[in-house]
Design an enzyme around this catalytic site. Structure first.
Site, PDB file in Angstrom:
ATOM      1  CE  LYS A   1      -4.357  -1.946   1.337  1.00 13.14           C
ATOM      2  NZ  LYS A   1      -5.368  -2.203   2.358  1.00 13.14           N
TER       3      LYS A   1
ATOM      4  NE  ARG B   1      -7.901  -8.072   0.637  1.00  8.67           N
ATOM      5  CZ  ARG B   1      -7.411  -7.340  -0.359  1.00  8.67           C
ATOM      6  NH1 ARG B   1      -6.357  -6.575  -0.193  1.00  8.67           N
ATOM      7  NH2 ARG B   1      -7.986  -7.384  -1.548  1.00  8.67           N
TER       8      ARG B   1
HETATM    9  N1  HH2 Z   1      -7.554  -3.648   0.821  1.00  7.45           N
HETATM   10  C1  HH2 Z   1      -7.871  -3.653  -0.498  1.00  7.45           C
HETATM   11  C2  HH2 Z   1      -9.011  -4.323  -0.935  1.00  7.45           C
HETATM   12  N2  HH2 Z   1      -9.802  -5.010  -0.080  1.00  7.45           N
HETATM   13  N3  HH2 Z   1     -10.263  -5.754   2.114  1.00  7.45           N
HETATM   14  C3  HH2 Z   1      -9.953  -5.783   3.419  1.00  7.45           C
HETATM   15  N4  HH2 Z   1     -10.714  -6.482   4.286  1.00  7.45           N
HETATM   16  N5  HH2 Z   1      -8.854  -5.128   3.915  1.00  7.45           N
HETATM   17  C4  HH2 Z   1      -8.026  -4.401   3.120  1.00  7.45           C
HETATM   18  O1  HH2 Z   1      -7.057  -3.799   3.625  1.00  7.45           O
HETATM   19  C5  HH2 Z   1      -8.337  -4.338   1.711  1.00  7.45           C
HETATM   20  C6  HH2 Z   1      -9.483  -5.037   1.237  1.00  7.45           C
HETATM   21  C7  HH2 Z   1      -7.006  -2.934  -1.481  1.00  7.45           C
HETATM   22  O2  HH2 Z   1      -6.005  -3.765  -1.994  1.00  7.45           O
HETATM   23  P1  HH2 Z   1      -6.042  -4.537  -3.404  1.00  7.45           P
HETATM   24  O3  HH2 Z   1      -7.134  -5.551  -3.436  1.00  7.45           O
HETATM   25  O4  HH2 Z   1      -4.692  -5.064  -3.663  1.00  7.45           O
HETATM   26  O5  HH2 Z   1      -6.278  -3.418  -4.459  1.00  7.45           O
HETATM   27  P2  HH2 Z   1      -7.550  -2.982  -5.310  1.00  7.45           P
HETATM   28  O6  HH2 Z   1      -8.621  -2.569  -4.360  1.00  7.45           O
HETATM   29  O7  HH2 Z   1      -7.034  -1.834  -6.138  1.00  7.45           O
HETATM   30  O8  HH2 Z   1      -7.998  -4.152  -6.121  1.00  7.45           O
END
Ligand code: HH2
Length: 261
Positions: free
Chosen positions: A208, A242
């Protein structure tokens, strides 16, 4: 510290770190299988990016992205569906997902809470002020940990009031969602205080931007920062991490545990 590892499977063209890499269902399934081999206990499948400024995706498109991937992975692993849409969650549960990971903490779709209650699935409730398009517009808190904790307590109560069994509810401070670098650091430093909520604690720091905010690194070069923050979160009592880089985090935890033993 033996947190479960939730491996991230983003079936999106635009996720902030791996958008487009696993957009094809076959590639996403192969990636999920590899994450399980690397040590993932849960696979979190998502079809809509929540990065700041991301464009919303229609239900039809999100379904088209996630359904074959959830179906293809549900026999291999416990699958959570990363969505705030009840129709998407319903379809994912139908093909084998057993956890709903809702970044809106059941506030995004009026049908989500009842669906989760009726289907008896696990639910991850995450802290996010506003929505992904507006959340980074000058976020302010008096005390970020106290406010996140109060928000999550309220959302756990709302989930239980909607008929979701309390033992199926997990909480997540939402690192990077409506927070400055300093807010994220304060939350991670004091993340153990969130255990007072009495629910399993999910923490997601993977790649992040707060990491880049510390050392200027780009999104592909944040594994070291992900490891440091993940090990600290685990030492503070996080139950689930995660992450994208399951093999690296798994090794870091094994070494940290071996030393502390
Ligand atoms: N972070 C992201 C998405 N979903 N869910 C939970 N429970 N906690 C988190 O910290 C979280 C989440 C963002 O990360 P990522 O899926 O890699 O990116 P994107 O939302 O751009 O797909």
């Amino acid at each position: 510290m033996k947190p479960k590892l939730m491996g991230i499977v983003n079936v999106t063209p635009d996720s902030f770190s791996d958008g487009g890499r696993y957009f094809d269902a076959g590639a996403a399934i192969a990636h999920g299988v590899e994450l399980v081999r690397d040590g993932a206990d849960i696979l979190d499948v998502g079809g809509e990016s929540t990065r700041p400024g991301a464009e919303p995706v229609s239900v039809e498109e999100e379904l088209r992205r996630i359904e074959p991937v959830v179906a293809g992975l549900a026999e291999t692993a416990t699958v959570s569906i990363d969505t705030s849409k009840a129709a998407v969650a319903r379809a994912a549960i139908e093909v084998g997902a057993s956890i709903v990971n809702d970044v809106t903490a059941l506030r995004g779709d009026p049908e989500m809470a009842a669906l989760c209650a009726e289907r008896g699935v696990g639910v991850v409730l995450m802290h996010m002020p506003g929505n992904p398009r507006t959340m980074q517009d000058d976020p302010r808190y008096e005390d970020v940990v106290d406010e996140v904790k109060a928000f999550l307590a309220e959302r756990v109560e709302a989930a239980v009031a909607a008929g979701i069994a309390e033992e199926r509810v997990w909480v997540d401070p939402g690192i990077g969602f409506g927070k400055t670098v300093e807010h994220n650091l304060e939350l991670l430093h004091r993340v153990g205080e969130l255990r007072e909520l009495g629910r399993p604690l999910v923490v997601g720091t993977s790649r992040k931007s707060f990491i880049g905010g510390i050392d200027g690194s780009g999104v592909e070069d944040r594994v070291g920062g992900t490891i440091a923050s993940s090990v600290i979160a685990a030492a503070e009592g996080a139950d689930v991490l995660r992450v994208h880089d399951v093999a690296e985090i798994s090794q870091a935890l094994a070494v940290a545990n071996a030393i502390l033993a």
